[in-house]
Design an enzyme around this catalytic site. Structure first.
Site, PDB file in Angstrom:
ATOM      1  N   SER A  35       0.981  -1.086  -0.373  1.00  0.00           N
ATOM      2  CA  SER A  35       0.093  -0.062   0.016  1.00  0.00           C
ATOM      3  C   SER A  35       0.725   1.637  -0.339  1.00  0.00           C
ATOM      4  O   SER A  35       1.984   1.259   0.331  1.00  0.00           O
ATOM      5  CB  SER A  35      -0.945  -0.219   1.378  1.00  0.00           C
ATOM      6  OG  SER A  35      -1.661   1.460   1.275  1.00  0.00           O
ATOM      7  N   TYR A  90      -1.385  -0.427  10.779  1.00  0.00           N
ATOM      8  CA  TYR A  90      -1.850  -0.457   9.547  1.00  0.00           C
ATOM      9  C   TYR A  90      -0.382  -0.513   8.582  1.00  0.00           C
ATOM     10  O   TYR A  90      -0.341  -1.062   7.954  1.00  0.00           O
ATOM     11  CB  TYR A  90      -3.624  -0.489   8.867  1.00  0.00           C
ATOM     12  CG  TYR A  90      -3.405  -0.433   7.457  1.00  0.00           C
ATOM     13  CD1 TYR A  90      -2.791   0.766   6.041  1.00  0.00           C
ATOM     14  CD2 TYR A  90      -3.238  -2.059   7.064  1.00  0.00           C
ATOM     15  CE1 TYR A  90      -3.338  -0.058   4.803  1.00  0.00           C
ATOM     16  CE2 TYR A  90      -3.512  -2.038   5.422  1.00  0.00           C
ATOM     17  CZ  TYR A  90      -3.145  -1.952   3.911  1.00  0.00           C
ATOM     18  OH  TYR A  90      -3.603  -1.772   3.233  1.00  0.00           O
ATOM     19  N   LYS A 104       2.039  -3.500   6.115  1.00  0.00           N
ATOM     20  CA  LYS A 104       2.812  -3.180   5.263  1.00  0.00           C
ATOM     21  C   LYS A 104       4.419  -3.548   4.722  1.00  0.00           C
ATOM     22  O   LYS A 104       4.849  -4.359   4.018  1.00  0.00           O
ATOM     23  CB  LYS A 104       1.952  -2.514   4.349  1.00  0.00           C
ATOM     24  CG  LYS A 104      -0.069  -2.761   4.278  1.00  0.00           C
ATOM     25  CD  LYS A 104       0.240  -4.313   3.646  1.00  0.00           C
ATOM     26  CE  LYS A 104      -1.692  -4.453   3.407  1.00  0.00           C
ATOM     27  NZ  LYS A 104      -1.800  -5.353   2.452  1.00  0.00           N
TER      28      LYS A 104
HETATM   29  C1  WQD Z   1      -9.450  10.403   0.598  1.00  0.00           C
HETATM   30  C2  WQD Z   1      -9.744  11.500   1.079  1.00  0.00           C
HETATM   31  C3  WQD Z   1      -9.308  11.946   3.145  1.00  0.00           C
HETATM   32  C4  WQD Z   1     -13.518  10.366   3.646  1.00  0.00           C
HETATM   33  C5  WQD Z   1      -7.287   5.174   3.124  1.00  0.00           C
HETATM   34  C6  WQD Z   1      -6.246   4.285   3.758  1.00  0.00           C
HETATM   35  C7  WQD Z   1      -5.394   3.872   2.697  1.00  0.00           C
HETATM   36  C8  WQD Z   1      -6.093   3.065   1.616  1.00  0.00           C
HETATM   37  C9  WQD Z   1      -6.903   3.740   0.933  1.00  0.00           C
HETATM   38  C10 WQD Z   1      -5.307   0.532   1.888  1.00  0.00           C
HETATM   39  C11 WQD Z   1      -8.827  12.178   1.760  1.00  0.00           C
HETATM   40  C12 WQD Z   1     -11.281  12.662   2.240  1.00  0.00           C
HETATM   41  C13 WQD Z   1     -12.495  11.010   2.981  1.00  0.00           C
HETATM   42  C14 WQD Z   1     -14.583  11.026   3.964  1.00  0.00           C
HETATM   43  C15 WQD Z   1     -13.334  13.084   3.514  1.00  0.00           C
HETATM   44  N1  WQD Z   1      -6.039   1.638   2.166  1.00  0.00           N
HETATM   45  N2  WQD Z   1     -12.311  12.318   3.552  1.00  0.00           N
HETATM   46  N3  WQD Z   1     -14.549  12.543   4.055  1.00  0.00           N
HETATM   47  O1  WQD Z   1      -7.264   8.493   4.026  1.00  0.00           O
HETATM   48  O2  WQD Z   1      -6.431   8.686   1.257  1.00  0.00           O
HETATM   49  O3  WQD Z   1      -6.336   5.905   2.075  1.00  0.00           O
HETATM   50  O4  WQD Z   1      -7.949   3.924   1.568  1.00  0.00           O
HETATM   51  O5  WQD Z   1      -4.803   0.435   1.354  1.00  0.00           O
HETATM   52  O6  WQD Z   1      -4.128   3.196   3.909  1.00  0.00           O
HETATM   53  O7  WQD Z   1      -5.152   5.199   4.718  1.00  0.00           O
HETATM   54  O8  WQD Z   1      -8.320   7.761   1.309  1.00  0.00           O
HETATM   55  O9  WQD Z   1     -10.901   7.817   1.600  1.00  0.00           O
HETATM   56  O10 WQD Z   1     -10.157   7.780   3.598  1.00  0.00           O
HETATM   57  O11 WQD Z   1      -9.775  10.066   1.741  1.00  0.00           O
HETATM   58  O12 WQD Z   1     -13.091  14.275   3.070  1.00  0.00           O
HETATM   59  O13 WQD Z   1     -15.809  10.881   5.242  1.00  0.00           O
HETATM   60  O14 WQD Z   1     -10.669  12.064   0.932  1.00  0.00           O
HETATM   61  O15 WQD Z   1      -9.924  13.235   3.813  1.00  0.00           O
HETATM   62  O16 WQD Z   1      -8.389  13.442   1.794  1.00  0.00           O
HETATM   63  P1  WQD Z   1      -7.120   7.124   2.365  1.00  0.00           P
HETATM   64  P2  WQD Z   1      -9.518   8.127   2.058  1.00  0.00           P
END
Ligand code: WQD
Length: 346
Positions: free
Chosen positions: A128, A151, A155
């Site tokens: 990841s 997490y 990885k």
């Molecule tokens: C994306 C953007 C949030 C939710 C995560 C894991 C990572 C990987 C992918 C496994 C960010 C914003 C989010 C919400 C928001 N998984 N957001 N409101 O954090 O980049 O990565 O998923 O490998 O390990 O950490 O993805 O989809 O949570 O967030 O504003 O309700 O959307 O701040 O900018 P992230 P995400």
């Protein structure tokens, strides 16, 4: 008739895993699944069969069951293992780190021991982009690592365990594929991301809000140093990601890599902001998806975008599906979940 190449997909019933299994079967491989179904619905096997026309042999088991894994490796003459089984919720990993180290590191070690015992030497590992430290420019594989949660640390640590296993000759070759943000769903609407709990990730939450399951999307901060102030991520269509695994298997089988361990970024190289995701979903569903700007989420970074050139060069693979297709396919799957049925397989 020559024996077809056999691939074991651990975690093959999950969101990423089911898409990887579909692409492997479509590419002509014999596939076997081991999944403990902790985070996968059992009907996904019938859905895979409807898409591919193939019943994939499946063992409902945990990769920590070394004897079971050795039995499967031997009985099916496995040539390559794709290791996708593991826990992947960042927030949960902070609350329950030991459970994550046991499942992700313990599971990986058990699998590697079983592979060594059965002489199966080729591994593709689901890693990841959370292994990386912060950085606003597109990241290549030399970007400094620095996971900010248990997490991400599991990885990175398992990549190191794999590296040492290769150096010690326990397995011969390995690819660690560093996923950026997998989204979207298979065009049939039969498989996709359907989390049991309220999702933390943006795409499923926006899709569920558009479907009326939540009153609004909370936008975690609009004061980042990005073009519109909201977080930017490298979203990659799950089918492109799955095809990256097929390209990885082919690379390991090609003999071009006699021994060693490569880390490869699987991303598009393009970033999109939260506001762009909301705007595209609103366009797709024909109404404004309700949302509200709230405080930043602890641990979030402003931007995380891949430089995917090494994977393109080494695997001859690149992501092809557009941002619009990612949103359209994610929204189509959400509607299919709503209807509890899916369009006939494409
Ligand atoms: C994306 C953007 C949030 C939710 C995560 C894991 C990572 C990987 C992918 C496994 C960010 C914003 C989010 C919400 C928001 N998984 N957001 N409101 O954090 O980049 O990565 O998923 O490998 O390990 O950490 O993805 O989809 O949570 O967030 O504003 O309700 O959307 O701040 O900018 P992230 P995400």
């Amino acid at each position: 008739m020559a024996k077809k190449t056999s691939v074991l997909a651990t975690g093959g019933a999950g969101f990423i895993g089911s898409h990887v299994v579909v692409e492997l079967v479509d590419a002509g491989y014999d596939v076997v699944i081991i999944d403990n179904f902790e985070n996968a619905a059992t009907d996904v096997l019938q859905r895979i069969a409807r898409i591919t026309g193939t019943e994939v042999p499946t063992y409902a088991a945990d990769v920590r069951d070394r004897e079971l894994v050795r039995h499967v490796l031997g009985r099916h003459g496995i040539d390559v293992v794709i290791h996708l089984a593991g826990k992947k919720a960042v927030g949960e990993s902070v609350a329950e780190p030991l459970m994550y180290y046991d499942a992700n590191i313990g599971g990986g070690i058990a699998l590697l021991e079983a592979m060594g015992a059965e002489g199966v030497g080729k591994l593709v590992f689901s890693s990841s982009a959370t292994v990386y430290g912060p950085g606003d420019a597109p990241m290549d594989e030399s970007h400094p690592v620095g996971p900010s949660n248990p997490y991400g640390r599991t990885k990175l640590m398992l990549e190191e365990v794999i590296n040492d296993a290769v150096l010690a000759g326990k397995i011969s070759v390995a690819l660690s594929l560093r996923y950026f943000n997998p989204v979207g769903a298979h065009r049939s609407g039969l498989i996709g991301e359907n989390p049991r709990a309220v999702p933390n990730n943006l795409f499923p939450f926006v899709a569920q809000t558009a479907a009326g399951w939540h009153d609004r999307v909370r936008v975690f901060g609009d004061d980042y140093g990005t073009p519109d102030g909201t977080g930017v991520r490298d979203y990659i269509h799950v089918v492109d990601l799955a095809r990256g695994h097929v390209a990885g298997v082919a690379h390991l089988l090609s003999g071009r890599m006699q021994r060693g361990h490569e880390r490869l970024n699987l991303g598009t190289g393009r970033g999109h902001s939260v506001k762009e995701v909301l705007a595209e979903f609103s366009r797709q569903c024909g109404f404004e998806v309700p949302h509200e700007i709230v405080a930043r989420r602890p641990g979030d970074v402003a931007a995380c975008v891949a430089n995917p050139q090494r994977a393109e060069h080494l695997l001859g693979w690149r992501a092809e599906r557009s941002f619009e297709e990612m949103c359209a396919d994610h929204w189509a799957f959400q509607r299919a979940v709503l209807r509890q049925e899916a369009e006939p397989a494409a």
